[in-house]
Design an enzyme around this catalytic site. Sequence first.
Site, mmCIF file in Angstrom:
data_model
loop_
_atom_site.group_PDB
_atom_site.id
_atom_site.type_symbol
_atom_site.label_atom_id
_atom_site.label_comp_id
_atom_site.label_asym_id
_atom_site.label_seq_id
_atom_site.Cartn_x
_atom_site.Cartn_y
_atom_site.Cartn_z
ATOM 1 N N SER A 136 44.046 58.985 21.978
ATOM 2 C CA SER A 136 43.039 60.029 21.786
ATOM 3 C C SER A 136 43.736 61.338 21.464
ATOM 4 O O SER A 136 44.485 61.882 22.285
ATOM 5 C CB SER A 136 42.189 60.192 23.038
ATOM 6 O OG SER A 136 41.487 61.426 22.945
ATOM 7 N N MET A 141 32.513 53.252 27.917
ATOM 8 C CA MET A 141 33.162 54.405 28.554
ATOM 9 C C MET A 141 33.590 54.036 29.979
ATOM 10 O O MET A 141 32.788 53.530 30.763
ATOM 11 C CB MET A 141 32.212 55.603 28.609
ATOM 12 C CG MET A 141 31.821 56.188 27.251
ATOM 13 S SD MET A 141 33.213 56.655 26.191
ATOM 14 C CE MET A 141 34.038 57.871 27.226
ATOM 15 N N ASP A 174 37.953 62.431 19.290
ATOM 16 C CA ASP A 174 36.822 62.742 20.168
ATOM 17 C C ASP A 174 36.122 64.011 19.697
ATOM 18 O O ASP A 174 36.676 65.105 19.799
ATOM 19 C CB ASP A 174 37.328 62.927 21.604
ATOM 20 C CG ASP A 174 37.715 61.602 22.231
ATOM 21 O OD1 ASP A 174 36.848 60.702 22.280
ATOM 22 O OD2 ASP A 174 38.878 61.453 22.653
ATOM 23 N N MET A 231 33.136 66.537 20.250
ATOM 24 C CA MET A 231 32.181 66.979 21.290
ATOM 25 C C MET A 231 31.518 68.279 20.852
ATOM 26 O O MET A 231 32.190 69.169 20.332
ATOM 27 C CB MET A 231 32.920 67.223 22.598
ATOM 28 C CG MET A 231 33.740 66.031 23.078
ATOM 29 S SD MET A 231 34.656 66.471 24.558
ATOM 30 C CE MET A 231 35.599 64.971 24.829
ATOM 31 N N HIS A 284 34.840 59.205 17.571
ATOM 32 C CA HIS A 284 33.906 58.948 18.675
ATOM 33 C C HIS A 284 33.036 60.194 18.800
ATOM 34 O O HIS A 284 33.494 61.223 19.300
ATOM 35 C CB HIS A 284 34.732 58.681 19.945
ATOM 36 C CG HIS A 284 33.940 58.588 21.205
ATOM 37 N ND1 HIS A 284 34.516 58.685 22.453
ATOM 38 C CD2 HIS A 284 32.611 58.398 21.427
ATOM 39 C CE1 HIS A 284 33.585 58.571 23.385
ATOM 40 N NE2 HIS A 284 32.415 58.405 22.788
ATOM 41 N N ASP A 336 37.279 53.171 26.870
ATOM 42 C CA ASP A 336 37.696 54.555 26.632
ATOM 43 C C ASP A 336 37.611 55.412 27.900
ATOM 44 O O ASP A 336 36.527 55.604 28.447
ATOM 45 C CB ASP A 336 36.794 55.148 25.533
ATOM 46 C CG ASP A 336 37.173 56.579 25.165
ATOM 47 O OD1 ASP A 336 38.217 57.059 25.624
ATOM 48 O OD2 ASP A 336 36.411 57.191 24.396
HETATM 49 C C1 DX5 Z 1 36.300 61.287 26.928
HETATM 50 C C2 DX5 Z 1 36.898 60.789 25.641
HETATM 51 C C3 DX5 Z 1 38.149 59.995 25.802
HETATM 52 C C4 DX5 Z 1 39.287 60.757 26.404
HETATM 53 C C5 DX5 Z 1 40.426 59.835 26.718
HETATM 54 O O1 DX5 Z 1 35.134 61.948 26.654
HETATM 55 O O2 DX5 Z 1 35.968 59.985 24.962
HETATM 56 O O3 DX5 Z 1 38.527 59.438 24.554
HETATM 57 O O4 DX5 Z 1 39.744 61.787 25.581
HETATM 58 O O5 DX5 Z 1 41.403 60.580 27.344
HETATM 59 P P1 DX5 Z 1 42.127 60.102 28.696
HETATM 60 O O6 DX5 Z 1 42.946 58.921 28.314
HETATM 61 O O7 DX5 Z 1 42.930 61.297 29.060
HETATM 62 O O8 DX5 Z 1 41.063 59.755 29.676
HETATM 63 ZN ZN ZN Z 2 36.664 58.867 23.153
#
Ligand code: DX5
Ligand code: ZN
Length: 212
Positions: free
Chosen positions: A7, A135, A33, A35, A64, A173
């Site tokens: 990620s 998730m 990712d 957001m 994502h 994830d």
């Molecule tokens: C959370 C994301 C993940 C996250 C993974 O919202 O979808 O992809 O960045 O990071 P780690 O491995 O640090 O949990």
């Molecule tokens: Zn993610």
Amino acid sequence: MVQIAPSMLAADFLHLEKDVELVNKYADMFHLDIMDGTFVPNISYGFPIVEAIAKKATKPMDAHLMIVHPEKYVDRFAKVGVQMLSFHLNAVDNAGQVLAQIRAAGMSPGLAINPDIPVSRLFPDLDQCDYVVLMSVFAGFGGQKFIEATYNRLSEVKAEIIKQGVSCKVQVDGGISAANSAKLVELGADILVAGSAVFKADNPAAVIEAMK
Ligand code: DX5
Ligand code: ZN
């Protein structure tokens, strides 16, 4: 063999090229990712960063979307060269329609689900998904602790995929490291997303190898 998707949320944005080269060399795809501060409380990054990664990426890009109205941005992600695009099932009214839209745009569609939503909500659309994003933390932040209930949820999803005879992969994830990857692989995970475990490590290549 399981695929590892680092990620980029946990990458070093001041030296992004270095981390892009690391993924090109040792991993299987880029996990991006996205957001929006509305679907999830956090804001990550958008098209300028995705475009910069695209310039150097030799491995596929998997975005994502943790945003409201993912359908508005499907064409734009196709245009920047994203090959895999997932969104959350509770971000849309009609998941099947958005999955079809992603496929029509030439990308692999994926459907994501948070830990508090029954996995059975995925089942009606599994035949249209190239992958589901299970998730193992609540979407919104990197660096969270892996939720143990994910193991049972993974088994449930895998059993349903087999029952339906569909060729949907399962991506897990959040909070993944070499400490829990073996069990996830054993239970049938196809793609493991890892941010902190890879990029905060002294030797990211060794961590990727260990997870495989
Ligand atoms: C959370 C994301 C993940 C996250 C993974 O919202 O979808 O992809 O960045 O990071 P780690 O491995 O640090 O949990
Ligand atoms: Zn993610």
